[in-house]
Design a protein around this motif. Structure first.
Motif, PDB file in Angstrom:
ATOM      1  N   ALA A  72     -75.749 -25.228   7.695  1.00  0.00           N
ATOM      2  CA  ALA A  72     -74.889 -24.095   8.033  1.00  0.00           C
ATOM      3  C   ALA A  72     -73.495 -24.578   8.417  1.00  0.00           C
ATOM      4  CB  ALA A  72     -75.501 -23.304   9.186  1.00  0.00           C
ATOM      5  N   GLU A  73     -72.511 -23.687   8.237  1.00  0.00           N
ATOM      6  CA  GLU A  73     -71.129 -24.063   8.542  1.00  0.00           C
ATOM      7  C   GLU A  73     -70.941 -24.426  10.005  1.00  0.00           C
ATOM      8  OE1 GLU A  73     -68.334 -24.667   6.986  1.00  0.00           O
ATOM      9  OE2 GLU A  73     -69.108 -24.306   4.980  1.00  0.00           O
ATOM     10  N   ASP A  83     -65.372 -15.407   5.774  1.00  0.00           N
ATOM     11  CA  ASP A  83     -66.538 -15.640   4.924  1.00  0.00           C
ATOM     12  C   ASP A  83     -67.359 -16.745   5.584  1.00  0.00           C
ATOM     13  OD1 ASP A  83     -68.376 -15.743   2.925  1.00  0.00           O
ATOM     14  OD2 ASP A  83     -67.054 -16.651   1.430  1.00  0.00           O
ATOM     15  N   TRP A  84     -68.077 -16.396   6.613  1.00  0.00           N
ATOM     16  CA  TRP A  84     -68.744 -17.373   7.481  1.00  0.00           C
ATOM     17  C   TRP A  84     -70.020 -16.749   8.041  1.00  0.00           C
ATOM     18  CZ3 TRP A  84     -67.153 -22.208   9.841  1.00  0.00           C
ATOM     19  CH2 TRP A  84     -67.865 -22.572  10.982  1.00  0.00           C
ATOM     20  N   ASP A  85     -71.143 -17.409   7.825  1.00  0.00           N
ATOM     21  CA  ASP A  85     -72.408 -16.953   8.391  1.00  0.00           C
ATOM     22  C   ASP A  85     -72.756 -17.831   9.587  1.00  0.00           C
ATOM     23  OD1 ASP A  85     -72.859 -14.911   6.519  1.00  0.00           O
ATOM     24  OD2 ASP A  85     -73.646 -16.363   5.059  1.00  0.00           O
ATOM     25  N   ILE A  89     -61.845 -21.821   5.189  1.00  0.00           N
ATOM     26  CA  ILE A  89     -62.675 -20.615   5.205  1.00  0.00           C
ATOM     27  C   ILE A  89     -61.833 -19.394   4.840  1.00  0.00           C
ATOM     28  CG2 ILE A  89     -64.250 -19.201   6.553  1.00  0.00           C
ATOM     29  CD1 ILE A  89     -65.193 -22.092   6.135  1.00  0.00           C
ATOM     30  N   GLU A  90     -62.239 -18.690   3.810  1.00  0.00           N
ATOM     31  CA  GLU A  90     -61.508 -17.511   3.350  1.00  0.00           C
ATOM     32  C   GLU A  90     -61.794 -16.306   4.263  1.00  0.00           C
ATOM     33  OE1 GLU A  90     -59.388 -17.367   0.817  1.00  0.00           O
ATOM     34  OE2 GLU A  90     -59.690 -19.469   0.249  1.00  0.00           O
ATOM     35  N   GLU A 115     -68.334  -9.413  13.842  1.00  0.00           N
ATOM     36  CA  GLU A 115     -69.235 -10.430  13.307  1.00  0.00           C
ATOM     37  C   GLU A 115     -68.941 -11.740  14.023  1.00  0.00           C
ATOM     38  OE1 GLU A 115     -70.882 -12.198   9.048  1.00  0.00           O
ATOM     39  OE2 GLU A 115     -69.126 -10.884   9.071  1.00  0.00           O
ATOM     40  N   TYR A 116     -69.904 -12.175  14.823  1.00  0.00           N
ATOM     41  CA  TYR A 116     -69.707 -13.384  15.633  1.00  0.00           C
ATOM     42  C   TYR A 116     -69.547 -14.594  14.725  1.00  0.00           C
ATOM     43  CZ  TYR A 116     -70.302 -16.553  19.615  1.00  0.00           C
ATOM     44  OH  TYR A 116     -70.110 -17.510  20.588  1.00  0.00           O
ATOM     45  N   GLN A 117     -68.394 -15.269  14.827  1.00  0.00           N
ATOM     46  CA  GLN A 117     -68.084 -16.398  13.947  1.00  0.00           C
ATOM     47  C   GLN A 117     -67.334 -17.474  14.735  1.00  0.00           C
ATOM     48  OE1 GLN A 117     -65.843 -14.135  10.988  1.00  0.00           O
ATOM     49  NE2 GLN A 117     -67.604 -14.140   9.607  1.00  0.00           N
TER      50      GLN A 117
END
Length: 378
Positions: free
Chosen positions: A182-183, A172-174, A200-201, A211-213
């Motif tokens: 932003a995180e 769960d990270w944008d 972070i869940e 999804e690039y995180q």
């Protein structure tokens, strides 16, 4: 006037208190660090802004210079592109020799420059080393075998090392670079990276979506530390920096607790970055020794089904340039280590530009410009 000043002061104080209570106190740390030590925004010259661990080298081995070293003039197209994107270094290795080396903005061959997310690719190399060394069964080993708390997560219990490297963890990270709340903006300045990462869940089933995180890379780095019992800086020194005869010690930035910023921030020279590209282009072979398993290297450079432009935290560029297959390490603000096996060429470019044009798969078009112009010269 006194009431206005009092009201203004109260308002500022309330705003500051709100920011702290909302978990964004790191913003004031960021402002303090940057006002004292340099530009406000992240920079390739952030080496002295943060605590760090030394990546030790041993028996430096300098690149051999080709007889035509720096004798070719860069094309106008390339020169204009480098100027526009505030380039700090450009280096080209061809047939194991240094053929081009240029620096701008007070940088030189001994300047330590920030890798940013190129470090994520370095983690993929270290994961392969950990498999070779017996610390890890394979890249498909569950993260819950290292951090048991993930066994309690409906999705986290399925998370593997491979998912972290291929950006398919489902956190769960944008990933956002445009505002300080932003995180991953927090990640750059936070005092406790482990606390942030574990908070972070995981919202989706790992392995189903790209999804690039950056939190994936931080968790991967922490897992490598746990299974090897070594700091990342010590492990990369042992497996990469010393065996490759890097010219200079490097630095890996840490948080206030001494945890390496695994998602970024290896500060090294352009020449030494080039050796990492040369190693991978040679399938893990260096001066007759297999430093990294060749089969793992092949898997590391194989694009995923979810994103055929992305491998183990290294980008695939085949469709950028149909004629010349390439792979590249890619860091924020335009840091590249580009490998072109057909030409036996490695290109390193560093810079400070946050508006690079990208294709539909988020790959910078500048990579194609570098390949086109430099392969036509050498």
């Amino acid at each position: 006037m006194k009431k206005i000043i009092t009201g203004f002061t109260v308002g500022i104080s309330a705003t500051i208190a709100f920011i702290y209570l909302s978990g964004y106190g790191y913003i004031f740390k960021a402002i303090g660090i940057n006002l004292k030590k340099g530009p406000f925004a992240p920079s390739i010259d952030d080496e002295k802004k943060f605590p760090s661990r030394i990546i030790a080298n041993s028996k430096p081995n300098v690149w051999k210079k080709n007889i035509n070293y720096n004798k070719h003039h860069l094309s106008k197209r390339l020169t204009d592109e480098l100027k526009k994107t505030r380039t700090s270094s450009l280096l080209v290795i061809k047939d194991d020799q240094l053929v081009c080396e240029k620096y701008w903005k007070d940088h030189n061959s001994s300047s330590l420059m920030n890798s940013f997310s190129m470090a994520k690719g370095f983690l993929a190399i270290l994961t392969g080393c950990a498999i070779d060394d017996g610390y890890l069964a394979s890249e498909d080993q569950l993260i819950s075998t290292v951090f048991p708390e993930y066994k309690k997560s409906p999705y986290g219990k399925h998370l593997t090392f491979r998912h972290l490297m291929t950006m398919q963890a489902g956190f769960d990270w944008d990933e956002e670079y445009r505002h300080p709340f932003a995180e991953n903006s927090k990640q750059y300045f936070v005092e406790d990276l482990a606390k942030q990462a574990f908070s972070i869940e995981i919202k989706n089933m790992p392995g189903q979506k790209y999804e690039y995180q950056s939190v994936s890379a931080q968790l991967l780095g922490m897992a490598l530390i746990k299974i090897t019992g070594k700091h990342l800086s010590d492990y990369i020194s042992e497996k990469i920096w010393k065996p490759l005869g890097m010219e200079f010690p490097a630095k890996w930035s840490t948080d206030e607790k001494g945890m390496e910023k695994a998602f970024c921030c290896v500060h090294a020279t352009a020449r030494d970055f080039a050796k990492i590209g040369q190693l991978i282009m040679q399938n893990g072979m260096w001066e007759g020794k297999q430093l990294l398993n060749a089969e793992y290297c092949e898997r590391m450079l194989k694009p995923t089904e979810q994103n055929d432009a992305f491998c183990y935290t290294i980008w695939a560029g085949e469709s950028i340039n149909k004629e010349k297959q390439c792979w590249f390490f890619y860091g924020f603000l335009g840091q590249f280590i580009i490998m072109i096996p057909e030409k036996k060429m490695v290109i390193v470019k560093t810079g400070l530009y946050n508006k690079l044009e990208v294709d539909q798969k988020k790959r910078p078009l500048q990579v194609q410009i570098l390949i086109d112009e430099l392969t036509s010269m050498y």
